[in-house]
Structure formats: structure tokens, C-alpha cells
Design an enzyme around this catalytic site. Structure first.
Site, short mmCIF file in Angstrom:
data_model
loop_
_atom_site.label_atom_id
_atom_site.label_comp_id
_atom_site.label_asym_id
_atom_site.label_seq_id
_atom_site.Cartn_x
_atom_site.Cartn_y
_atom_site.Cartn_z
CB CYS A 153 -0.90 0.03 1.23
SG CYS A 153 -1.88 -1.45 1.53
CG HIS A 181 -2.16 4.99 -1.44
ND1 HIS A 181 -2.83 5.74 -2.39
CD2 HIS A 181 -2.55 3.70 -1.62
CE1 HIS A 181 -3.61 4.95 -3.10
NE2 HIS A 181 -3.47 3.71 -2.66
NE ARG A 184 -9.68 2.29 -4.43
CZ ARG A 184 -8.94 1.62 -5.29
NH1 ARG A 184 -9.13 0.32 -5.46
NH2 ARG A 184 -8.01 2.22 -6.01
CB CYS A 240 -5.90 -2.11 -3.14
SG CYS A 240 -6.38 -0.37 -3.28
#
Length: 295
Positions: free
Chosen positions: A209, A213, A252, A256
Site C-alpha cells: 500500500c 500512497h 477498496r 487494491c
């Protein structure tokens, strides 16, 4: 190059690049963020050290963005996308879900108030650690626990009914400040599990992740701008244009995982609840602004 996180090791490919001093500084800050637990004063709880480092990282990386604006996700960074978003907010597609959620709350208001005595505007307090159950409780999970307690049928976690109810609760929580606590060692263990998930590579594409991000926040991926981790949990449930309906944060997460070709977990699994715990904790101090609309 390897960056070590407590409970996880990230292996970054060795590449030869020409970087500016500014870029190099940003990379150093990123490494500092990931190693927050190792660098923090041992007298400071690890979650509070993480919170300070993570928020400072994004404030330093995007100095022209006021802190509260991170609650608007990618729209705090992309002016063109923001113009489109503000136009959509004139007649937001999630309004019908709020209305439906109010009806659902009123149908079983007596039962819900026994579980949520402060009323429906409580989304800023979730997820939370439940001492009795010894696990992280998200708002969706708490609603189904409440329904079980009162012999009511539980809702589908991905379904419209539950997410409409949460949209109503989120709407009544708007502008309330997120305040997620980690009250004991057991809770810290769940928080660290969520942290490890966030920073661990997975899937055939071998991404974490973090890579999208943190490391690449604000950069373009095809036609989209990658949003920063800071503020990502404030606006759920979300009406995504891509979906054409209102959906939960765990949808979500599943998407992902699938995008990096990793096997996803079930919605409201312990893995995703712990991930949401860590993910939301980093947004402490930001206002709830859900439900929202995203691309």
C-alpha cells in the site's frame, strides 16, 4: 536496498537514478516514516510516534496543502479533479443512500440506541478496540453485532442496505474529528498487524500500500493522480464513479489486492479490520467528511 520495519522487511529494487536534493530528502523522510517505531523514543507509544511521523511526512511533502484539506483525498492535490468533484457535490449521487439510511435507522432506533447510546453520529470513533471481544470493531461490524444481539438479521457487508445506514451515520458525523485510540497491549498488537499489512509487499506485482500512497502520492498513474494515505479513510462509504454505487472501504481494500494480483481477504476479516484500525489511526485529528464521491 532494504528498509526494515518492525515485523516487516521491504526490499526496494536497486536502480541508478539522477535525483535532486529535494527528491533525495523526500526519500530519506519516507524511510524515516517507515522506521518510526525503531527511531521513536521508547517512552512514547509506538502508535503515537507513527502518527506524528506520518502526518509530518505528508505536511512536509505537500507544504501548500493545509492539514484539514487532506480529508478531501486526492482532491487536495489535483486541481482539475477537484473542480469536477465540486461540481458533482452540487447534486451528490450518494444523497439517496443517506435518505435510505435514515429510514433504516428509524426502523430499529430503539435497538440501535441500546448499542449506540450517543446516537448515529459516531463514525469518528471507529474502528475501536473492544476489550470484551478482544478484537477491532469497525462500525459495520458493530452494527451487525448489535443486530445479532437483538435477534435481527445481519446485513451483507458489501450490500447497499448496510452501507446506506453507515452513509447516514457518516453524514451525521461530518466535521467531527477522528480520534482512534490504542488503549492496551492487545490493541497495539492489532494496530501493528494492520501496520505490517500496509507496509508489506504482496501479490505478483510485489507492491505494498505504501508504494502508491506514500512513495508515489500525488504522481500520475495513467490518467489518475495517486492519493495520499493521509485522509484516505475520512470519506467512507464512498460513491465511486467506477462502481456506479456506494461501497465500503473494504471493497477498496479488496480491489487494491486484486490490482496487485494478490488474493484478497473477506470483507470485515480480522486482517482488513486491523488494516482499517492502523489506516484510520493515521488520520487522527482530521474531520469525517463522508459519505463522499470519488472517481
Amino acid at each position: 536496498m532494504e528498509i526494515f520495519v518492525r515485523h516487516a522487511t521491504l526490499r526496494l529494487p536497486s536502480v541508478v537514478v539522477a535525483v535532486s536534493i529535494k527528491t533525495f530528502s523526500a526519500l530519506l523522510i519516507a524511510a524515516w516514516v517507515i522506521q518510526a517505531a525503531c527511531l521513536a523514543d521508547t517512552n512514547i507509544p509506538e502508535n503515537l510516534a507513527d502518527l506524528e511521523k506520518i502526518q509530518q511526512y505528508f505536511e512536509d511533502r505537500f507544504p501548500d496543502v493545509p492539514k484539514h484539506e487532506f480529508a478531501n483525498g486526492v482532491y487536495a492535490l489535483d486541481s482539475v479533479a477537484r473542480d469536477n468533484w465540486e461540481a458533482l457535490e452540487e447534486f451528490p449521487p450518494y444523497e439517496i443512500y443517506i435518505d435510505s439510511g435514515e429510514t433504516l435507522w428509524n426502523q430499529h432506533q430503539k435497538q440501535y440506541l441500546e448499542c449506540f447510546p450517543d446516537g448515529p453520529g459516531i463514525k469518528h470513533r471507529y474502528p475501536r478496540w473492544d476489550e470484551q471481544l478482544g478484537t477491532v470493531i469497525t462500525l459495520a461490524y458493530a452494527i451487525n453485532l448489535c443486530r445479532e444481539k437483538h435477534n435481527l438479521a445481519t446485513y451483507d457487508y458489501m450490500g447497499e442496505t448496510l452501507n446506506s445506514l453507515i452513509a447516514y451515520m457518516a453524514y451525521l458525523s461530518r466535521d467531527k474529528i477522528i480520534n482512534i485510540t490504542v488503549p492496551n497491549k492487545q490493541a497495539l498488537g492489532a494496530y501493528l498487524d494492520g501496520k505490517r499489512f500496509y507496509f508489506s509487499r504482496r501479490g505478483q506485482l510485489n507492491f505494498a500500500c505504501y508504494h502508491c500512497h506514500f512513495e508515489n502520492a500525488g504522481k500520475r498513474l495513467r490518467t489518475e493522480t495517486l492519493g495520499p494515505a493521509l485522509g484516505q479513510t475520512t470519506g467512507w462509504p464512498t460513491y465511486r464513479n467506477k462502481w456506479g454505487y456506494l461501497g465500503p472501504l473494504h471493497k477498496r481494500y479488496i480491489g487494491c489486492n486484486q490490482q496487485v494480483r494478490a488474493a484478497p481477504f473477506a470483507p470485515q476479516s480480522e486482517e482488513y479490520r486491523n488494516l482499517e484500525y492502523f489506516h484510520t489511526h493515521m488520520n487522527n485529528g482530521l474531520p469525517i467528511n463522508g459519505p463522499s464521491v470519488r472517481r
